[in-house]
Design an enzyme around this catalytic site. Structure first.
Site, PDB file in Angstrom:
ATOM      1  N   GLU A  55       0.814  -1.213   0.000  1.00 36.59           N
ATOM      2  CA  GLU A  55       0.000   0.000   0.000  1.00 36.59           C
ATOM      3  C   GLU A  55       0.849   1.265   0.000  1.00 36.59           C
ATOM      4  O   GLU A  55       0.459   2.294  -0.565  1.00 36.59           O
ATOM      5  CB  GLU A  55      -0.978  -0.010   1.183  1.00 36.59           C
ATOM      6  CG  GLU A  55      -0.337  -0.119   2.560  1.00 36.59           C
ATOM      7  CD  GLU A  55      -0.191  -1.545   3.046  1.00 36.59           C
ATOM      8  OE1 GLU A  55      -0.527  -1.801   4.216  1.00 36.59           O
ATOM      9  OE2 GLU A  55       0.266  -2.398   2.248  1.00 36.59           O
ATOM     10  N   ASP A 203      20.543 -41.367  -1.990  1.00 31.86           N
ATOM     11  CA  ASP A 203      20.345 -40.577  -3.211  1.00 31.86           C
ATOM     12  C   ASP A 203      21.440 -39.547  -3.456  1.00 31.86           C
ATOM     13  O   ASP A 203      21.584 -39.074  -4.587  1.00 31.86           O
ATOM     14  CB  ASP A 203      18.994 -39.866  -3.159  1.00 31.86           C
ATOM     15  CG  ASP A 203      17.820 -40.824  -3.211  1.00 31.86           C
ATOM     16  OD1 ASP A 203      18.046 -42.020  -3.469  1.00 31.86           O
ATOM     17  OD2 ASP A 203      16.679 -40.381  -2.992  1.00 31.86           O
ATOM     18  N   LEU A 207      19.878 -30.925  -3.356  1.00 37.77           N
ATOM     19  CA  LEU A 207      18.888 -30.134  -2.621  1.00 37.77           C
ATOM     20  C   LEU A 207      19.034 -28.642  -2.894  1.00 37.77           C
ATOM     21  O   LEU A 207      19.074 -27.815  -1.971  1.00 37.77           O
ATOM     22  CB  LEU A 207      18.978 -30.399  -1.110  1.00 37.77           C
ATOM     23  CG  LEU A 207      18.438 -31.735  -0.602  1.00 37.77           C
ATOM     24  CD1 LEU A 207      18.510 -31.790   0.917  1.00 37.77           C
ATOM     25  CD2 LEU A 207      17.014 -31.985  -1.077  1.00 37.77           C
ATOM     26  N   ARG A 210      16.872 -25.425  -8.903  1.00 34.66           N
ATOM     27  CA  ARG A 210      17.451 -25.310 -10.239  1.00 34.66           C
ATOM     28  C   ARG A 210      16.323 -25.089 -11.244  1.00 34.66           C
ATOM     29  O   ARG A 210      15.861 -26.010 -11.924  1.00 34.66           O
ATOM     30  CB  ARG A 210      18.259 -26.570 -10.586  1.00 34.66           C
ATOM     31  CG  ARG A 210      19.359 -26.841  -9.569  1.00 34.66           C
ATOM     32  CD  ARG A 210      20.258 -27.990  -9.961  1.00 34.66           C
ATOM     33  NE  ARG A 210      19.622 -29.286 -10.002  1.00 34.66           N
ATOM     34  CZ  ARG A 210      19.364 -30.041  -8.927  1.00 34.66           C
ATOM     35  NH1 ARG A 210      19.672 -29.602  -7.719  1.00 34.66           N
ATOM     36  NH2 ARG A 210      18.793 -31.223  -9.061  1.00 34.66           N
ATOM     37  N   GLU A 298      11.042 -33.864   1.531  1.00 36.63           N
ATOM     38  CA  GLU A 298      11.240 -34.632   0.299  1.00 36.63           C
ATOM     39  C   GLU A 298      11.640 -36.090   0.531  1.00 36.63           C
ATOM     40  O   GLU A 298      12.039 -36.769  -0.413  1.00 36.63           O
ATOM     41  CB  GLU A 298      12.280 -33.932  -0.574  1.00 36.63           C
ATOM     42  CG  GLU A 298      11.839 -32.550  -1.026  1.00 36.63           C
ATOM     43  CD  GLU A 298      12.537 -32.097  -2.290  1.00 36.63           C
ATOM     44  OE1 GLU A 298      13.117 -32.931  -3.004  1.00 36.63           O
ATOM     45  OE2 GLU A 298      12.521 -30.891  -2.567  1.00 36.63           O
ATOM     46  N   SER A 306       6.481 -40.546   9.724  1.00 28.58           N
ATOM     47  CA  SER A 306       6.519 -39.849  11.020  1.00 28.58           C
ATOM     48  C   SER A 306       5.676 -38.582  10.982  1.00 28.58           C
ATOM     49  O   SER A 306       4.958 -38.271  11.939  1.00 28.58           O
ATOM     50  CB  SER A 306       7.962 -39.519  11.403  1.00 28.58           C
ATOM     51  OG  SER A 306       8.707 -40.698  11.610  1.00 28.58           O
TER      52      SER A 306
END
Length: 366
Positions: A55, A203, A207, A210, A298, A306
């Site tokens: 504003e 993996d 993280l 991109r 992820e 959990s």
């Protein structure tokens, strides 16, 4: 002004607010438009923390033309000092004839006080237009500002038979390149990404964000790693310039390993109060203390389970690929004991789905 015209100007205000998506945290997305005699004379949006609010920018652009005009604002003006002065005083001094506010600010410091100040000054104030859109646009802010913990989204890539990996642990790549590009777009809207130690080891993810929409976006990377299995050759350690790395380790984690990670710039945190391991609610509280309002979890499966079993997740974004990998040992999205009957299953609400090439993306709320 007719309701239809009001709706159009408020839609424009929200279009402006959305331009800052992923950049204002822990502040909300806010847009503003000043209209006089059917013409836009000022507009603005809050771009990032510490910058002028929507504003203020809109009224500055309007200048003297704000006198007798209508201000359309997606969130009520603030009444307190934060990184910037209170906006309500500037709004009151602009000589406006009317103000249309989409929604009240859930911030306990504000919550209706800005609207009351405007009404007490004798201004014509309308409240509630597209309020449901504000609830969606600022869902992370609304939770964080009240509870001081992040809004938690679980993101997983699944096969049509509900697996997040093969029995060997292989999961590259379940979904298509186009869907992975969508995930990077989604990452850019977050403040932090979270994985468990198993995902880190198996993996070896970067993280990072991109995506061309976010060329310089930094996000905090949180790793839940009680035993401090964090590999010293992890690719994640090459990305410290892309955001903080915070590891939630157990109290009995190897001190030498913790020291080596800290020497590289990783923040290794031990559980408070003499606890041996971090509970998820304490992890979320710590992330809230770090001003993380939007968290994307992820993986892997134990971490997803959990969050679901603990009732700590707010939203799920599941990307499904037309694959069937089978295997009793292949992990699924949620494990644990599971529901004893369909009636006891966790049901996602307000779901929507869309196709992305051959993949299907489903979003829903817990």
């Amino acid at each position: 002004m007719t309701p239809a015209r009001d709706l159009g100007w408020m839609e424009m205000s929200y279009g402006l607010a959305e331009k800052a998506r992923g950049r204002t945290s822990p502040n909300p997305l806010v847009g503003a438009v000043v209209v006089r005699d059917g013409t836009v004379v000022g507009h603005g949006y809050h771009a990032e923390p510490g910058q002028p609010h929507a504003e203020i920018l809109a009224l500055a652009m309007a200048g003297r033309r704000a006198r007798g005009a209508t201000l359309y604002l997606t969130l009520e003006p603030c009444v307190h000092w934060g990184r910037t002065p209170p906006c309500v005083d500037t709004v009151l001094g602009a000589g406006l004839a009317r103000i249309v506010v989409s929604a009240a600010d859930p911030n306990p410091v504000v919550r209706g006080r800005g609207i009351r100040r405007l009404e007490e000054a004798g201004l014509d104030v309308s409240v509630g237009l597209l309020a449901e859109r504000n609830a969606a646009v600022n869902e992370a802010y609304a939770k964080y500002i009240v509870r001081k913990v992040p809004f938690v989204t679980l993101k997983a890539a699944l096969t049509f038979d509900g697996k997040i990996a093969c029995r060997t642990g292989d999961s590259k790549w379940i979904t298509s390149a186009a869907t992975r590009d969508y995930v990077h777009l989604l990452r850019g809207e977050q403040d932090a990404l979270m994985i468990g130690a198993g995902t880190l080891v198996t993996d070896d993810p970067l993280l990072t964000v991109r995506h061309p929409n976010w060329p310089a976006k930094k996000v905090l990377r949180a790793v839940l790693d009680p035993s401090l299995r964090f590999p010293m050759a992890s690719r994640l350690l090459t990305t410290l310039d892309r955001g903080r790395i915070v590891v939630f380790a157990g109290r009995e984690a190897p001190a030498e390993k913790a020291g080596a990670l800290r020497a590289l710039g990783v923040e290794v945190l031990l559980p408070p109060g003499g606890a041996k391991v971090w509970s998820l609610d304490r992890v979320l509280a710590e992330l809230g203390r770090l001003e993380i309002s939007a968290l994307l979890v992820e993986g892997g499966g134990r971490l997803f389970t959990s969050f679901v079993e603990g009732g700590l997740a707010d939203k799920a974004i599941l990307t499904f690929a037309p694959l069937l990998v089978g295997g009793d040992a292949a992990p699924g999205f949620v494990g644990g004991a599971g529901a004893a009957a369909v009636a006891g299953a966790v049901r996602l609400k307000k779901t929507r789905e869309f196709s992305n090439g051959s993949d299907i993306i489903v979003e829903g709320y817990f």
